[in-house]
Design a protein around this motif. Structure first.
Motif, mmCIF file in Angstrom:
data_model
loop_
_atom_site.group_PDB
_atom_site.id
_atom_site.type_symbol
_atom_site.label_atom_id
_atom_site.label_comp_id
_atom_site.label_asym_id
_atom_site.label_seq_id
_atom_site.Cartn_x
_atom_site.Cartn_y
_atom_site.Cartn_z
ATOM 1 N N ASP A 247 60.924 58.701 37.096
ATOM 2 C CA ASP A 247 61.857 58.073 35.935
ATOM 3 C C ASP A 247 61.823 56.394 36.257
ATOM 4 O O ASP A 247 61.515 55.982 37.093
ATOM 5 C CB ASP A 247 63.188 58.428 36.619
ATOM 6 C CG ASP A 247 63.239 60.158 36.422
ATOM 7 O OD1 ASP A 247 62.534 60.785 35.553
ATOM 8 O OD2 ASP A 247 63.937 60.689 37.131
ATOM 9 N N TYR A 248 62.423 56.013 35.018
ATOM 10 C CA TYR A 248 62.530 54.439 34.724
ATOM 11 C C TYR A 248 63.679 54.227 34.241
ATOM 12 O O TYR A 248 64.190 54.848 33.657
ATOM 13 C CB TYR A 248 61.283 53.962 34.484
ATOM 14 C CG TYR A 248 61.115 54.124 32.766
ATOM 15 C CD1 TYR A 248 61.721 53.112 31.904
ATOM 16 C CD2 TYR A 248 60.367 55.063 32.347
ATOM 17 C CE1 TYR A 248 61.736 53.445 30.532
ATOM 18 C CE2 TYR A 248 60.401 55.375 30.913
ATOM 19 C CZ TYR A 248 60.878 54.600 30.088
ATOM 20 O OH TYR A 248 60.846 54.740 28.723
ATOM 21 N N LEU A 249 64.276 53.043 34.664
ATOM 22 C CA LEU A 249 65.489 52.370 33.893
ATOM 23 C C LEU A 249 64.724 50.906 33.789
ATOM 24 O O LEU A 249 64.238 50.345 34.750
ATOM 25 C CB LEU A 249 66.705 52.416 34.902
ATOM 26 C CG LEU A 249 67.726 51.519 34.169
ATOM 27 C CD1 LEU A 249 68.385 52.324 33.138
ATOM 28 C CD2 LEU A 249 69.013 51.515 35.229
ATOM 29 N N ASN A 250 65.050 50.442 32.511
ATOM 30 C CA ASN A 250 64.404 49.361 32.221
ATOM 31 C C ASN A 250 65.543 48.327 31.341
ATOM 32 O O ASN A 250 65.480 48.333 30.426
ATOM 33 C CB ASN A 250 63.105 49.468 31.308
ATOM 34 C CG ASN A 250 62.638 48.388 30.939
ATOM 35 O OD1 ASN A 250 61.644 48.274 29.704
ATOM 36 N ND2 ASN A 250 62.517 47.113 31.641
ATOM 37 N N PRO A 251 66.210 47.604 32.142
ATOM 38 C CA PRO A 251 67.165 46.627 31.614
ATOM 39 C C PRO A 251 66.558 45.383 31.174
ATOM 40 O O PRO A 251 65.649 44.953 31.865
ATOM 41 C CB PRO A 251 68.240 46.415 32.665
ATOM 42 C CG PRO A 251 67.275 46.770 33.930
ATOM 43 C CD PRO A 251 66.457 47.891 33.525
ATOM 44 N N MET A 252 66.533 45.014 30.158
ATOM 45 C CA MET A 252 65.935 43.599 29.585
ATOM 46 C C MET A 252 67.017 42.921 28.760
ATOM 47 O O MET A 252 68.157 43.047 28.273
ATOM 48 C CB MET A 252 64.737 44.066 28.774
ATOM 49 C CG MET A 252 63.669 44.758 29.331
ATOM 50 S SD MET A 252 62.253 45.062 28.394
ATOM 51 C CE MET A 252 62.619 46.515 27.176
ATOM 52 N N ALA B 176 72.737 38.633 31.419
ATOM 53 C CA ALA B 176 73.043 40.217 31.439
ATOM 54 C C ALA B 176 72.002 40.810 30.377
ATOM 55 O O ALA B 176 71.856 40.054 29.390
ATOM 56 C CB ALA B 176 74.355 40.463 31.199
ATOM 57 N N PRO B 177 71.574 41.975 30.815
ATOM 58 C CA PRO B 177 70.784 42.827 29.792
ATOM 59 C C PRO B 177 71.430 43.020 28.560
ATOM 60 O O PRO B 177 72.677 43.187 28.574
ATOM 61 C CB PRO B 177 70.167 43.983 30.546
ATOM 62 C CG PRO B 177 71.155 44.061 31.836
ATOM 63 C CD PRO B 177 71.826 42.846 31.792
ATOM 64 N N ASN B 178 70.838 43.143 27.471
ATOM 65 C CA ASN B 178 71.489 43.391 26.178
ATOM 66 C C ASN B 178 70.439 44.608 25.446
ATOM 67 O O ASN B 178 70.805 45.064 24.253
ATOM 68 C CB ASN B 178 71.682 42.524 25.208
ATOM 69 C CG ASN B 178 70.652 41.364 24.792
ATOM 70 O OD1 ASN B 178 69.558 41.664 25.194
ATOM 71 N ND2 ASN B 178 70.907 40.255 24.257
ATOM 72 N N TYR B 179 69.494 44.975 26.015
ATOM 73 C CA TYR B 179 68.540 46.038 25.760
ATOM 74 C C TYR B 179 68.125 46.816 26.933
ATOM 75 O O TYR B 179 67.687 46.251 27.849
ATOM 76 C CB TYR B 179 67.340 45.401 25.009
ATOM 77 C CG TYR B 179 66.302 46.345 24.512
ATOM 78 C CD1 TYR B 179 66.220 46.292 23.032
ATOM 79 C CD2 TYR B 179 65.687 47.161 25.323
ATOM 80 C CE1 TYR B 179 65.354 47.292 22.335
ATOM 81 C CE2 TYR B 179 64.546 48.025 24.558
ATOM 82 C CZ TYR B 179 64.452 47.901 23.260
ATOM 83 O OH TYR B 179 63.614 48.774 22.718
ATOM 84 N N THR B 180 68.437 48.030 26.786
ATOM 85 C CA THR B 180 67.907 48.823 28.043
ATOM 86 C C THR B 180 67.619 50.221 27.371
ATOM 87 O O THR B 180 67.952 50.606 26.598
ATOM 88 C CB THR B 180 69.287 49.087 28.830
ATOM 89 O OG1 THR B 180 69.772 48.087 29.207
ATOM 90 C CG2 THR B 180 69.189 49.968 29.999
ATOM 91 N N CYS B 181 66.389 50.685 28.206
ATOM 92 C CA CYS B 181 65.744 51.791 28.119
ATOM 93 C C CYS B 181 65.557 52.587 29.125
ATOM 94 O O CYS B 181 65.466 52.116 30.307
ATOM 95 C CB CYS B 181 64.582 51.757 27.004
ATOM 96 S SG CYS B 181 63.260 50.604 27.716
ATOM 97 N N ALA B 182 65.359 53.975 29.058
ATOM 98 C CA ALA B 182 64.908 54.801 30.324
ATOM 99 C C ALA B 182 64.265 56.007 29.896
ATOM 100 O O ALA B 182 64.224 56.282 28.703
ATOM 101 C CB ALA B 182 66.259 54.836 30.983
#
Length: 160
Positions: free
Chosen positions: A101-106, A121-127
């Motif tokens: 699994d992945y969590l990718n805050p950007m 702080a991240p304003n785009y996160t995908c998982a």
């Protein structure tokens, strides 16, 4: 299983885990030569579920370099790694799969506070989940394939 086979299995698992960690670091750091070095020459990647492309690793690396420049900050967290080593006559083989699994805050580049010491702080996160295929080569374990299965994303309004 003999102690030698058990030791070999542990060493293979550690090497494969290091390969997956190297993948995350290369993508986050934009280290495209390092990214390419993680793959076999015939390696392929499929980022279509995340709005990307599928293809040979050279093509995909060029696409990633272009797309990820839109993010000032990137951080892949790859967790819950399930490594399955292929078996040949009860002994570890030369291929494996990894499901993780992945969590990718950007943070999107161009946010009003990206310069001058503002918010980071991240304003785009995908998982989602990665499916990696790997093969033992004369240079060690290398990726032969990566498939991304994005499950969700959240994009927050830009600052400023």
């Amino acid at each position: 299983m003999t102690q030698r086979a058990e030791h070999s299995t542990v060493m293979d698992r550690l090497a494969i885990d290091e390969l997956v960690t190297g993948y995350a670091i290369a993508v986050d750091d934009g280290d495209w030569p390092g990214y390419l070095a993680l793959f076999t020459p015939d390696g392929r990647a499929d980022y279509r579920s995340a709005g990307g492309i599928e293809g040979g690793i050279e093509e995909v690396a060029a696409w990633l370099a272009e797309m990820l420049r839109h993010f000032a900050i990137r951080q892949h967290l790859i967790v819950n790694r399930r490594i399955t080593l292929a078996r040949t006559d009860g002994a570890p083989g030369d291929s494996a799969t990894v499901r993780a699994d992945y969590l990718n805050p950007m943070r999107l580049a161009g946010s009003a506070t990206d310069t001058g010491g503002g918010a980071t702080a991240p304003n785009y996160t995908c998982a989602g989940r990665y499916d990696f295929t790997v093969r033992r080569t004369t240079d060690g374990w290398r990726l032969t394939g990566v498939v991304v299965h994005e499950k969700w994303r959240e994009v927050r309004a830009q600052d400023g």
